[in-house]
Scaffold this motif. Structure first.
Motif, PDB file in Angstrom:
ATOM      1  N   ARG A 176      22.923  44.093 -10.014  1.00 24.38           N
ATOM      2  CA  ARG A 176      23.644  44.188  -8.742  1.00 24.38           C
ATOM      3  C   ARG A 176      24.603  45.373  -8.740  1.00 24.38           C
ATOM      4  N   MET A 177      25.261  45.613  -9.876  1.00 27.95           N
ATOM      5  CA  MET A 177      26.192  46.737  -9.957  1.00 27.95           C
ATOM      6  C   MET A 177      25.476  48.076  -9.834  1.00 27.95           C
ATOM      7  N   LEU A 178      24.206  48.122 -10.252  1.00 31.25           N
ATOM      8  CA  LEU A 178      23.431  49.350 -10.125  1.00 31.25           C
ATOM      9  C   LEU A 178      22.835  49.509  -8.730  1.00 31.25           C
ATOM     10  N   LEU A 179      22.455  48.386  -8.112  1.00 34.62           N
ATOM     11  CA  LEU A 179      21.783  48.450  -6.817  1.00 34.62           C
ATOM     12  C   LEU A 179      22.748  48.581  -5.648  1.00 34.62           C
ATOM     13  N   ASN A 205      24.979  51.064  -0.517  1.00 32.92           N
ATOM     14  CA  ASN A 205      26.158  51.646   0.127  1.00 32.92           C
ATOM     15  C   ASN A 205      25.949  53.112   0.472  1.00 32.92           C
ATOM     16  N   ALA A 206      25.385  53.864  -0.452  1.00 33.65           N
ATOM     17  CA  ALA A 206      25.151  55.282  -0.208  1.00 33.65           C
ATOM     18  C   ALA A 206      24.230  55.481   0.984  1.00 33.65           C
ATOM     19  N   GLU A 230      21.573  61.857  -1.951  1.00 36.84           N
ATOM     20  CA  GLU A 230      22.757  62.714  -1.865  1.00 36.84           C
ATOM     21  C   GLU A 230      24.007  62.067  -2.465  1.00 36.84           C
ATOM     22  N   LEU A 231      24.147  60.759  -2.343  1.00 37.19           N
ATOM     23  CA  LEU A 231      25.443  60.139  -2.597  1.00 37.19           C
ATOM     24  C   LEU A 231      25.459  59.111  -3.720  1.00 37.19           C
ATOM     25  N   TYR A 232      24.308  58.774  -4.300  1.00 39.77           N
ATOM     26  CA  TYR A 232      24.288  57.646  -5.226  1.00 39.77           C
ATOM     27  C   TYR A 232      25.260  57.809  -6.391  1.00 39.77           C
ATOM     28  N   PHE A 280      28.832  57.297  -5.275  1.00 39.44           N
ATOM     29  CA  PHE A 280      29.096  55.930  -4.867  1.00 39.44           C
ATOM     30  C   PHE A 280      29.074  54.969  -6.055  1.00 39.44           C
ATOM     31  N   LEU A 281      28.303  55.306  -7.085  1.00 42.69           N
ATOM     32  CA  LEU A 281      28.330  54.502  -8.305  1.00 42.69           C
ATOM     33  C   LEU A 281      29.713  54.585  -8.952  1.00 42.69           C
ATOM     34  N   LEU A 282      30.289  55.785  -8.989  1.00 44.45           N
ATOM     35  CA  LEU A 282      31.634  55.958  -9.546  1.00 44.45           C
ATOM     36  C   LEU A 282      32.668  55.209  -8.704  1.00 44.45           C
ATOM     37  N   TYR A 283      32.525  55.275  -7.378  1.00 39.26           N
ATOM     38  CA  TYR A 283      33.448  54.552  -6.508  1.00 39.26           C
ATOM     39  C   TYR A 283      33.338  53.041  -6.724  1.00 39.26           C
ATOM     40  N   TYR A 284      32.120  52.565  -6.902  1.00 39.06           N
ATOM     41  CA  TYR A 284      31.910  51.124  -7.106  1.00 39.06           C
ATOM     42  C   TYR A 284      32.524  50.680  -8.432  1.00 39.06           C
TER      43      TYR A 284
END
Length: 270
Positions: free
Chosen positions: A88-91, A96-97, A120-122, A125-129
């Motif tokens: 879930r943390m990866l998906l 979101n992106a 473009e954003l994954y 957005f992973l860092l933000y998550y």
């Protein structure tokens, strides 16, 4: 504030692909958790003695407690749960992106902008998550000793609950504010605007931002309460169908919340 909610409604209606994918993602996650819980609970309940003496029931509960705490029965399921949470943390940053990019660049084709957002954003957005997760869970370092102290000093379940309620409420409000802050960081990253500008937009409009979020949160709560009441009273096929429609409506409200905040962000950043 209400004007931005109305504009957010219209913007959410222009995101059918994103709403559908988010609904399927939530449905799959809920189904996986349901199957995990069922695989643990049903084998234990096979030994339930039924409507017999209280002593037999107490013996049954003691046996379950022993199996869960003194054997490795639960270990495979715990590892499976950890794996599901990791997935879930990866998906979630993927979703979101794609969603935020789709909300920002509405001139592009629905499906194209969804998958382009992932490309473009994954990573960002992973860092933000991860940042959101760490900041949200950070206070637990200080709260766990406090909760332990409250638990040891409690003389009844009622007093324990009353002493824990303020801390639980504080954690929920704190997590709510962290989520809003990360949302505006993601708006800025999607639109290629400076981080400081996004945070300034949030701080200057903190009251209307919180107001919009609370209104849609209350709407979602009232919808949940209404549907769950109907489902309990009116069981059967139509109740199951209504519940699935509710899940779709709940997903739409989540997207509506994001698009409403995005309308405010865009109006203040223009």
């Amino acid at each position: 504030m209400l004007q931005h909610i109305k504009l957010g409604w219209r913007a959410a209606l222009r995101q059918p692909f994103a709403v559908l994918v988010l609904f399927l993602y939530r449905f799959a996650w809920g189904f996986a958790l349901y199957e995990l819980v069922k695989s643990v609970i049903i084998p234990l309940l096979h030994r339930y003695p039924g409507n017999v003496s209280p002593d037999r029931v107490h013996l049954f509960l003691a046996e379950i407690q022993f199996q869960l705490t003194k054997t490795d029965l639960i270990s495979p399921y715990l590892w499976l749960l950890v794996g599901l949470l990791g997935a879930r943390m990866l998906l979630t940053p993927f979703i979101n992106a794609a969603l935020y990019y789709s909300v920002e660049y509405t001139r592009l084709n629905n499906g194209y902008r969804f998958f382009k957002g992932i490309k473009e954003l994954y990573k960002s957005f992973l860092l933000y998550y991860l940042l959101q997760t760490v900041v949200t869970l950070g206070p637990l370092y200080f709260l766990i000793p406090k909760v332990k102290s409250i638990f040891l000093q409690a003389v009844s379940y009622e007093s324990l609950l009353m002493n824990l309620l303020p801390w639980i409420a504080g954690c929920l409000v704190y997590g709510f504010l962290v989520r809003l802050a990360v949302m505006y960081l993601q708006f800025g990253r999607t639109a290629n605007r400076p981080l400081l500008q996004s945070m300034t937009c949030l701080i200057k409009g903190l009251l209307p931002v919180i107001g919009m979020a609370v209104i849609l949160l209350l709407l979602s709560f009232l919808l949940s309460l209404t549907v769950l009441t109907v489902v309990f009273v009116w069981a059967g096929f139509w109740a199951v169908l209504l519940y699935q429609l509710y899940r779709f409506a709940e997903t739409f409200i989540s997207v509506w919340g994001i698009t409403s905040q995005h309308q405010w962000y865009t109006s203040q950043s223009a």
